[in-house]
Motif scaffolding. Structure first.
Motif, PDB file in Angstrom:
ATOM      1  N   SER A   1      -1.020  70.214 -53.282  1.00  0.00           N
ATOM      2  CA  SER A   1      -0.721  69.391 -52.102  1.00  0.00           C
ATOM      3  C   SER A   1       0.717  69.603 -51.617  1.00  0.00           C
ATOM      4  O   SER A   1       0.965  69.656 -50.412  1.00  0.00           O
ATOM      5  CB  SER A   1      -0.997  67.910 -52.388  1.00  0.00           C
TER       6      SER A   1
ATOM      7  N   THR B   1      -1.733  62.397 -58.497  1.00  0.00           N
ATOM      8  CA  THR B   1      -2.445  62.248 -57.226  1.00  0.00           C
ATOM      9  C   THR B   1      -1.715  63.026 -56.123  1.00  0.00           C
ATOM     10  O   THR B   1      -0.490  63.027 -56.069  1.00  0.00           O
ATOM     11  CB  THR B   1      -2.565  60.761 -56.818  1.00  0.00           C
ATOM     12  N   PRO B   2      -2.484  63.725 -55.248  1.00  0.00           N
ATOM     13  CA  PRO B   2      -1.856  64.504 -54.176  1.00  0.00           C
ATOM     14  C   PRO B   2      -0.931  63.666 -53.292  1.00  0.00           C
ATOM     15  O   PRO B   2      -1.219  62.513 -52.990  1.00  0.00           O
ATOM     16  CB  PRO B   2      -3.064  65.024 -53.393  1.00  0.00           C
TER      17      PRO B   2
ATOM     18  N   LYS C   1      -7.932  62.443 -48.837  1.00  0.00           N
ATOM     19  CA  LYS C   1      -7.946  63.538 -49.820  1.00  0.00           C
ATOM     20  C   LYS C   1      -6.926  63.351 -50.946  1.00  0.00           C
ATOM     21  O   LYS C   1      -6.284  64.287 -51.409  1.00  0.00           O
ATOM     22  CB  LYS C   1      -7.743  64.889 -49.137  1.00  0.00           C
ATOM     23  N   THR C   2      -6.753  62.101 -51.321  1.00  0.00           N
ATOM     24  CA  THR C   2      -5.941  61.841 -52.505  1.00  0.00           C
ATOM     25  C   THR C   2      -6.660  60.778 -53.317  1.00  0.00           C
ATOM     26  O   THR C   2      -7.861  60.542 -53.091  1.00  0.00           O
ATOM     27  CB  THR C   2      -4.495  61.441 -52.131  1.00  0.00           C
TER      28      THR C   2
ATOM     29  N   LEU D   1       1.209  62.315 -50.034  1.00  0.00           N
ATOM     30  CA  LEU D   1       0.904  62.039 -48.629  1.00  0.00           C
ATOM     31  C   LEU D   1       2.163  62.248 -47.798  1.00  0.00           C
ATOM     32  O   LEU D   1       3.257  61.847 -48.200  1.00  0.00           O
ATOM     33  CB  LEU D   1       0.426  60.588 -48.457  1.00  0.00           C
TER      34      LEU D   1
ATOM     35  N   PRO E   1      -2.040  67.857 -57.454  1.00  0.00           N
ATOM     36  CA  PRO E   1      -0.821  67.500 -56.730  1.00  0.00           C
ATOM     37  C   PRO E   1       0.022  68.730 -56.361  1.00  0.00           C
ATOM     38  O   PRO E   1       0.522  68.811 -55.253  1.00  0.00           O
ATOM     39  CB  PRO E   1      -0.060  66.589 -57.704  1.00  0.00           C
TER      40      PRO E   1
END
Ligand SMILES: Cc1cc2nc3c(=O)[nH]c(=O)nc-3n(C[C@H](O)[C@H](O)[C@H](O)COP(=O)(O)O)c2cc1C
Ligand code: FES
Lengths: 168, 425
Positions: free
Chosen positions: B400, B287-288, B309-310, B290, B397
């Motif tokens: 990101s 997952t991207p 956006k994750t 934060l 990910p």
């Protein structure tokens, strides 16, 4: 993917011992298709011998009634199947994210030093083999080491020293 | 903040044993279950809003509804216990501490979807866990909760444990099916979806361990009681795994919808060693990431994650402190996904390999600015161009980090910047 294409012959015929034989027969009834037994049969072999030889591949194919190439395919694809004998103590250190964040490298470096081998190698006396593996599902107690399948959590060099001292 | 729905029996001594579990209500829903019609069970689960806990968050009841009717073929249930997404470590608590909750869930699901054969696919590394699980299944057979007549009702159910052997991709649902069939875990093209053509070409439902284990509560207390936890669209509770740089890493059951930073602070003891926060991975390594700023407003539910956006993913939260070198972290991530590529699709097999070579070059200090842009370009060219989303689990990910922490990557490749930094010191 890693290259795991080499099989070793023992020169001796292979077969399941009584216990594995019974387990094989119990399990094969659980699947509608015999080829589903390829992974379980590879596990039974590895439990019995510690690794999987060319003869074992041929035997499994025969027992199931399938092509040896299909058994070979699985034996080489799945990284937990050993295609040559491991050390008496097979040490796996998790190298992935959460263990990396909590300094798995110190553990790998210590082991390299202490045993004198690189990950992927076996010590000359056959006592130890070392492997860096991917996330072992114990990230909350990182870093994690598995020795002969047994989990050791929240490891550090001191704990590892104590652990190695207990092994004979 | 913590709640005890799924983990209600985790602290009991010997709670994994049938006798103790029964004293605390295990298998208590079965009479009610068999008095209901299968469709009613599906409706109840739909009404509960339970979403798949394996990572994708697809509503469980809706998926069951996709099964075609009257095919004459057997229906299979495959329980996904592969748990290989880095930073995910929740399902094994269920397997070890309350396996009967999951077995009861399997009975509920099987009755609802008309299945008589379950395969539990468990990752090969879970050595003691597979023993614990098999022991519980043996107990359930002996007590008549599995077998020809489940709890004396006219319903047959066989449950078989199938061990994986070290392949992350077998957590992908069709890779998992291939693996049960005795093949390499190479995912299948969809459609057809497994609900139509899955295991042995038959209709198959695949659900995560935690999804299945949530069923007994829903059936016993009802959909409304389940919805009392969480948010409108993200109902219920989740076993969150918090790892990385916190004082108290571990597995915590929480309702969905709580503010992420408050959870990190109050539940996991905050960033360790008094350091400051650099980033948070919200739901497993795919997952991207934060930034601390973004993390301030995010809550632990599917909608808030999407707005940021994750993804909610598998609920594996990783906290990164100020000392983390994001370039090396990305190297660690790419190494994982490249290693775990099944090798079937060229963009994934070769592309992730190229990305690994490039990031290694950058880490060695031999990279150029164009390498960073090339990494971004590769992400675009790999993503969604493969049979399964393993490649996207890497590129999403990685992109990101490249975008949100760009200056760190630039510093590795730009002499000016590194000399400027050195001069300042
Ligand atoms: C590369 C990859 C790995 C996955 N690994 C897992 C896993 O370890 N466990 C899991 O439950 N789901 C995993 N999934 C998700 C499954 O494909 C599937 O969506 C899930 O098991 C469905 O169950 P659920 O609806 O109950 O979540 C993975 C998906 C991908 C693409
Ligand atoms: S990252 Fe090491 S156990 Fe998960």
């Amino acid at each position: 993917m890693s290259d795991r294409s080499q099989l070793i012959s023992t020169g001796e015929p292979f077969k399941f011992d009584q216990e594995r034989d019974t387990e094989f027969e119990r399990l094969i009834k659980r699947y509608p298709e015999r080829e589903s037994m390829i992974l379980p049969a590879l596990w039974l072999t590895q439990e019995q011998e510690g690794w999987i030889s060319a003869e074992a591949i041929a035997y499994i194919a025969d027992r199931i009634g399938t092509f040896a190439s299909k058994v070979f395919e699985c034996a080489t694809f799945y990284t937990m199947y050993h295609l040559h004998p491991m050390g008496k103590y097979h040490i796996c250190v998790c190298r992935t994210l959460s263990c990396w964040l909590r300094d798995k490298q110190a553990i790998v470096d210590f082991l390299k030093d202490e045993i004198g081998i690189e990950p992927g190698q076996k010590s000359e006396d056959g006592r130890f083999s070392l492997e860096e593996v991917e996330c072992l599902g114990h990230c909350g107690t990182a870093p994690v080491v598995q020795i002969n399948g047994e989990f050791h959590e929240e490891m550090d060099v001191e704990k590892l020293k104590a652990l190695l001292a207990e092994l004979n | 903040m913590e709640v005890k729905i799924l983990s209600a029996k985790f602290d009991l001594e010997d709670g994994h044993k049938l006798e103790i579990a029964k004293q605390h209500g295990a298998y208590g829903t079965l009479d009610k279950l068999f008095a209901m019609k299968p469709e009613e069970v599906i409706e109840e689960v739909k009404a509960s809003g339970l979403r798949g806990r394996g990572g994708a968050g697809f509503p469980a009841g809706v998926k069951w509804g996709f099964l075609p009717k009257g095919t004459g073929k057997p229906v299979y249930l495959a329980v996904n216990s592969d748990e290989s997404e880095p930073a995910t470590f929740k399902d094994r608590y269920i397997l070890v501490k309350d396996p009967h909750m999951m077995i009861e869930g399997i009975i509920i699901c099987s009755y609802a979807i008309g299945s008589h054969d379950t395969y539990i696919y468990i990752r090969g590394e879970y050595t003691s866990q597979v023993k614990a699980l098999q022991a519980a299944i043996d107990e359930a057979y002996e007590a008549g909760y599995l077998g020809d007549k489940v709890a004396g009702h006219d319903f047959k159910l066989e449950v078989t444990v199938h061990r994986g052997a070290g392949a992350y991709v077998c957590g992908e649902e069709t890779g998992l099916l291939e693996s049960i069939e005795g093949k390499k875990g190479q995912p299948r093209a969809k459609p057809p979806f497994p609900a139509v053509s899955g295991l042995y070409g038959c209709p198959t439902i695949i659900n995560n361990v935690q999804s299945i284990a949530s069923l007994p509560f829903i059936l016993e207390k009802g959909a409304e009681a389940y919805k009392a936890y969480g948010t409108e669209k993200s109902s219920g509770t989740h076993l969150f795994g918090i790892s990385g740089h916190v004082e108290k890493p571990g597995m915590y059951e929480l309702p969905l919808g709580l503010p992420l930073l408050e959870v990190v602070e109050k539940v996991a003891g905050g960033v360790w060693k008094g350091r400051t926060l650099k980033g948070v991975i919200p739901g497993g390594s795919s997952t991207p990431v934060l930034t601390p700023d973004e993390a301030k407003t995010v809550t632990l539910d599917y909608e808030s994650m999407a707005e940021h956006k994750t993804m909610f993913g598998s609920g594996g939260i990783v906290v990164l402190d100020e000392t983390v070198d994001m370039v090396k972290l990305v190297e660690n991530l790419i190494y994982f996904y490249h290693h775990e590529s099944c090798g079937q699709c060229t963009p994934c097999r070769e592309g992730l390999g190229w990305m690994l070579k490039i990031i290694k070059k950058v880490v060695r200090g031999e990279g150029e600015m164009s390498d960073i842009n090339l990494l971004l370009e590769l992400c675009d060219n790999i993503e969604m161009k493969t049979v399964c989303v393993l490649s996207a689990a890497c590129t999403m990910p990685v992109r990101s980090y490249l975008v949100k922490f760009r200056d760190e990557f630039d510093a590795y490749v730009s002499e000016d910047i590194s000399t400027a930094a050195a001069n300042q010191e």
